[in-house]
Structures are given as structure tokens and as C-alpha cells.
Design a protein around this motif. Structure first.
Motif, mmCIF file in Angstrom:
data_model
loop_
_atom_site.group_PDB
_atom_site.id
_atom_site.type_symbol
_atom_site.label_atom_id
_atom_site.label_comp_id
_atom_site.label_asym_id
_atom_site.label_seq_id
_atom_site.Cartn_x
_atom_site.Cartn_y
_atom_site.Cartn_z
ATOM 1 N N PRO A 149 1.990 3.892 9.850
ATOM 2 C CA PRO A 149 3.347 3.847 9.295
ATOM 3 C C PRO A 149 3.695 2.419 8.834
ATOM 4 O O PRO A 149 3.488 1.461 9.575
ATOM 5 C CB PRO A 149 4.229 4.274 10.472
ATOM 6 N N GLU A 150 4.208 2.304 7.608
ATOM 7 C CA GLU A 150 4.509 0.983 7.052
ATOM 8 C C GLU A 150 5.668 0.302 7.773
ATOM 9 O O GLU A 150 5.762 -0.925 7.784
ATOM 10 C CB GLU A 150 4.824 1.104 5.560
ATOM 11 N N ASP A 164 12.495 -10.988 12.552
ATOM 12 C CA ASP A 164 11.929 -11.440 11.283
ATOM 13 C C ASP A 164 10.707 -10.616 10.885
ATOM 14 O O ASP A 164 10.520 -10.294 9.708
ATOM 15 C CB ASP A 164 11.547 -12.923 11.356
ATOM 16 N N GLU A 165 9.866 -10.278 11.867
ATOM 17 C CA GLU A 165 8.679 -9.470 11.585
ATOM 18 C C GLU A 165 9.071 -8.080 11.095
ATOM 19 O O GLU A 165 8.461 -7.534 10.158
ATOM 20 C CB GLU A 165 7.803 -9.369 12.833
ATOM 21 N N LEU A 166 10.086 -7.507 11.729
ATOM 22 C CA LEU A 166 10.549 -6.187 11.323
ATOM 23 C C LEU A 166 11.150 -6.230 9.922
ATOM 24 O O LEU A 166 10.903 -5.335 9.102
ATOM 25 C CB LEU A 166 11.581 -5.664 12.326
ATOM 26 N N ARG A 167 11.897 -7.279 9.644
ATOM 27 C CA ARG A 167 12.501 -7.428 8.313
ATOM 28 C C ARG A 167 11.408 -7.573 7.249
ATOM 29 O O ARG A 167 11.498 -6.987 6.165
ATOM 30 C CB ARG A 167 13.427 -8.645 8.287
ATOM 31 N N LYS A 168 10.353 -8.327 7.566
ATOM 32 C CA LYS A 168 9.249 -8.508 6.630
ATOM 33 C C LYS A 168 8.545 -7.177 6.344
ATOM 34 O O LYS A 168 8.222 -6.865 5.187
ATOM 35 C CB LYS A 168 8.244 -9.522 7.197
ATOM 36 N N GLN A 169 8.317 -6.381 7.391
ATOM 37 C CA GLN A 169 7.663 -5.091 7.204
ATOM 38 C C GLN A 169 8.510 -4.160 6.332
ATOM 39 O O GLN A 169 7.976 -3.459 5.465
ATOM 40 C CB GLN A 169 7.389 -4.426 8.555
ATOM 41 N N THR A 171 10.657 -5.051 4.037
ATOM 42 C CA THR A 171 10.629 -5.556 2.665
ATOM 43 C C THR A 171 9.331 -5.148 1.972
ATOM 44 O O THR A 171 9.341 -4.697 0.814
ATOM 45 C CB THR A 171 10.771 -7.090 2.649
ATOM 46 N N GLU A 172 8.205 -5.303 2.676
ATOM 47 C CA GLU A 172 6.915 -4.920 2.101
ATOM 48 C C GLU A 172 6.855 -3.414 1.846
ATOM 49 O O GLU A 172 6.315 -2.971 0.820
ATOM 50 C CB GLU A 172 5.785 -5.340 3.046
ATOM 51 N N TYR A 173 7.424 -2.643 2.755
ATOM 52 C CA TYR A 173 7.480 -1.187 2.587
ATOM 53 C C TYR A 173 8.250 -0.812 1.321
ATOM 54 O O TYR A 173 7.787 0.001 0.514
ATOM 55 C CB TYR A 173 8.116 -0.577 3.834
ATOM 56 N N GLU A 174 9.400 -1.412 1.115
ATOM 57 C CA GLU A 174 10.213 -1.112 -0.063
ATOM 58 C C GLU A 174 9.503 -1.526 -1.348
ATOM 59 O O GLU A 174 9.529 -0.813 -2.352
ATOM 60 C CB GLU A 174 11.562 -1.815 0.033
ATOM 61 N N THR A 175 8.836 -2.683 -1.305
ATOM 62 C CA THR A 175 8.124 -3.182 -2.488
ATOM 63 C C THR A 175 6.978 -2.250 -2.874
ATOM 64 O O THR A 175 6.818 -1.901 -4.059
ATOM 65 C CB THR A 175 7.574 -4.599 -2.221
ATOM 66 N N LYS A 176 6.183 -1.837 -1.895
ATOM 67 C CA LYS A 176 5.057 -0.942 -2.166
ATOM 68 C C LYS A 176 5.539 0.422 -2.669
ATOM 69 O O LYS A 176 4.981 0.987 -3.618
ATOM 70 C CB LYS A 176 4.213 -0.764 -0.899
ATOM 71 N N LYS A 177 6.567 0.931 -2.044
ATOM 72 C CA LYS A 177 7.074 2.240 -2.425
ATOM 73 C C LYS A 177 7.612 2.222 -3.857
ATOM 74 O O LYS A 177 7.352 3.142 -4.650
ATOM 75 C CB LYS A 177 8.176 2.667 -1.451
ATOM 76 N N LYS A 178 8.319 1.176 -4.210
ATOM 77 C CA LYS A 178 8.869 1.054 -5.568
ATOM 78 C C LYS A 178 7.738 0.935 -6.591
ATOM 79 O O LYS A 178 7.788 1.544 -7.669
ATOM 80 C CB LYS A 178 9.780 -0.169 -5.640
#
Length: 288
Positions: A149-150, A164-169, A171-178
Motif C-alpha cells: 500500500p502506497e 513528516d514521513e507520513l506526509r511524504k508518503q 504526497t508521493e501517492y498523490e503524484t503517482k496516482k495523478k
């Protein structure tokens, strides 16, 4: 169009059972497992003791670790050379085991992205990682590397991360999905979606090893699940979860776990004129 689907190989040369096929699909994890035992032992130590900061390559020494990674890469390259030899298109994505680069690693060899070098010079290979490629009236969209799970889906997984780690994950999830959504939106043909991992929360991604601390949990890709639900591709083909080999529908989409090892093959027959699935045949070579 007849497609041979192979699963996670981890250094094992596939035994191709079916004949007369037009293309091969391989959803990743070609490299062998020389370092696997040491990486997993280290992960368990870090899980059981949050203050334990020694990495696997420091435990065994970076020279030995490099030798293991080099062997793993060479074993995987031999598999790709074998697939290339069939002289049909091979659509593939990298798995999480295929040395695409650990950004946060302090070990130079582990930090390197070796995927471009991995497939270089093999003219029949078609990398679809974050790409859309068309063949015979079908669009193939790939999403490699993903191993779970991303964003954390369970409380204990969330609690291990800092804010911060959760926020980074996320952000990366939203970027990949988009990024992947744009590929789906541009498609005008029936879609074959190729994530390395299968969609989250199906019988294809459940951990069934009773010795695992995650027994009974689902560890598929959240992005794969959401994209399948939203865009309903014709097929979703993944692997990664070694416990399973088979299919399950999500809406109109047929989701397939390609299985693990050299002795499993799947033959998919697609109707080019109607843009539909004619048949799917699963084969597992008997052991022994």
C-alpha cells in the motif's frame, strides 16, 4: 492476440508451457535473491527494536553486499535475455527487487538505478513503467516497483512513521496516482493495466503465511485498486504477492496475480476486433 504471462521469477528461468503466442507480459522481479535473507533479517531487527539503526549491508559488510547485488543483477539480466530470444514483444515493468534505486540508502551500490542498464540492448523488450504503449488495438499501461500500500492502511504501520514521513508518503501517492490517471484518460482503446503489485484488498493480495506477523492482512497496491475501480480496464495484471496464482474480478475488470516462480504460466487470448477476452488459461507445472 495470444499473450503469455509469467510471474515473479527472482532469478529462476521460466519454463514456458504454452506454444504459439504473440507477446509476453512480465510484471517484474527478475533479479535473484542473494541478499534477501540478510535484508529480511535486518528488517525484523529494526521492527523489533526501533533504536536499531544498523543497515543490512553494514551488518555483512559492503563488499559482500555489493557482490550479492551484482550476482542478483546478472541473474535477472539472463532471464531478460531469455525472454528477448522469443522474438515477440515483451511488455514489462520493474519489480521492487529489480534494483531501481533506493533513494534514501547510504550504500552507493543500493542507491543506483540499474533498470535502464538492465534492459539496454534487448530489442524486443518494451518498458511500460509509467508509460502507455499500444499493440494490436490494446493500450498497455505500466506501474512498476510498488510493493505494498502506497499509504499505510493499518494502525501499526502508521504508528511507525513520523508525521513528516507520513506526509511524504501521501504526497508521493498523490503524484503517482495523478501521473497514471493521465495515461488512462488519454487511452482510446481497451486497457491492460500492469502494476507490479496486485490491487489492494482482494483474495489475490492477502498474506496467508500463518508464521507472518501480517497473517490475514492485505498488502496490495492502493493506487492499483483505485484506478481499477475508477477506469475499469479490461485486465489488471500484477504479481508480487507470492502466495497467490489466479484471478478475481473488480467490477468489469479481470485482475490476475501472475504467481511466483518458473513453473507457472498463464495464457490470455484477446479478441482484437471486439476488444474483449476470449479465454484465460492457468498452468502450474507439477513439482517433482
Amino acid at each position: 492476440m495470444k499473450i503469455i504471462l509469467i510471474g515473479d521469477l527472482h532469478g529462476n528461468k521460466p519454463l514456458i508451457h504454452f506454444k504459439d503466442f504473440d507477446m509476453i507480459i512480465a510484471p517484474g522481479d527478475f533479479c535473484s535473491d542473494a541478499s534477501r535473507k540478510y535484508i529480511f533479517q535486518n528488517l525484523i531487527r529494526q521492527r523489533d527494536n526501533p533504536d536499531y539503526k544498523i543497515e543490512w549491508y553494514d551488518e555483512i559488510g559492503k563488499k559482500k553486499a555489493k557482490q550479492m547485488l551484482d550476482k542478483s543483477w546478472k541473474d535477472g539480466r539472463k532471464i531478460l535475455e531469455f525472454l528477448n530470444s522469443f522474438d515477440v514483444p515483451v511488455f514489462l515493468v520493474p519489480g521492487n527487487w529489480d534494483q531501481t534505486g533506493e533513494e534514501d540508502s547510504e550504500f552507493k551500490r543500493e542507491k543506483e538505478n540499474n533498470w535502464p542498464r538492465f534492459i539496454k540492448g534487448l530489442e524486443n523488450l518494451r518498458d511500460v513503467h509509467f508509460r502507455k504503449r499500444s499493440l494490436d488495438g490494446f493500450d498497455f499501461i505500466g506501474y512498476g516497483v510498488v510493493s505494498g500500500p502506497e499509504v499505510p492502511q493499518y494502525k501499526e504501520d502508521r504508528e511507525r512513521l513520523t508525521r513528516d514521513e507520513l506526509r511524504k508518503q501521501k504526497t508521493e501517492y498523490e503524484t503517482k496516482k495523478k501521473r497514471l490517471s493521465k495515461l488512462f484518460q488519454k487511452s482510446e482503446n481497451p486497457i491492460v493495466f500492469m502494476p507490479h503489485n496486485v490491487p489492494f484488498k482482494t483474495r489475490l493480495d492477502m498474506i496467508t503465511n500463518k508464521e507472518s506477523p501480517k497473517y490475514g492482512y492485505h498488502y496490495g497496491s492502493v493506487i492499483a485498486r483505485e484506478l481499477v475501480e475508477k477506469y475499469q480496464p479490461l485486465l489488471c495484471i500484477g504479481g508480487h504477492m507470492h502466495e497467490h496464482f489466479g484471478k478475481q474480478n473488480i467490477g468489469k475488470t479481470v485482475c490476475i496475480n501472475a504467481g511466483f516462480g518458473s513453473k507457472v504460466n498463464t495464457l490470455i487470448d484477446l479478441d482484437e476486433e471486439k476488444g474483449k477476452i476470449r479465454s484465460i488459461k492457468f498452468y502450474r507445472k507439477p513439482y517433482g
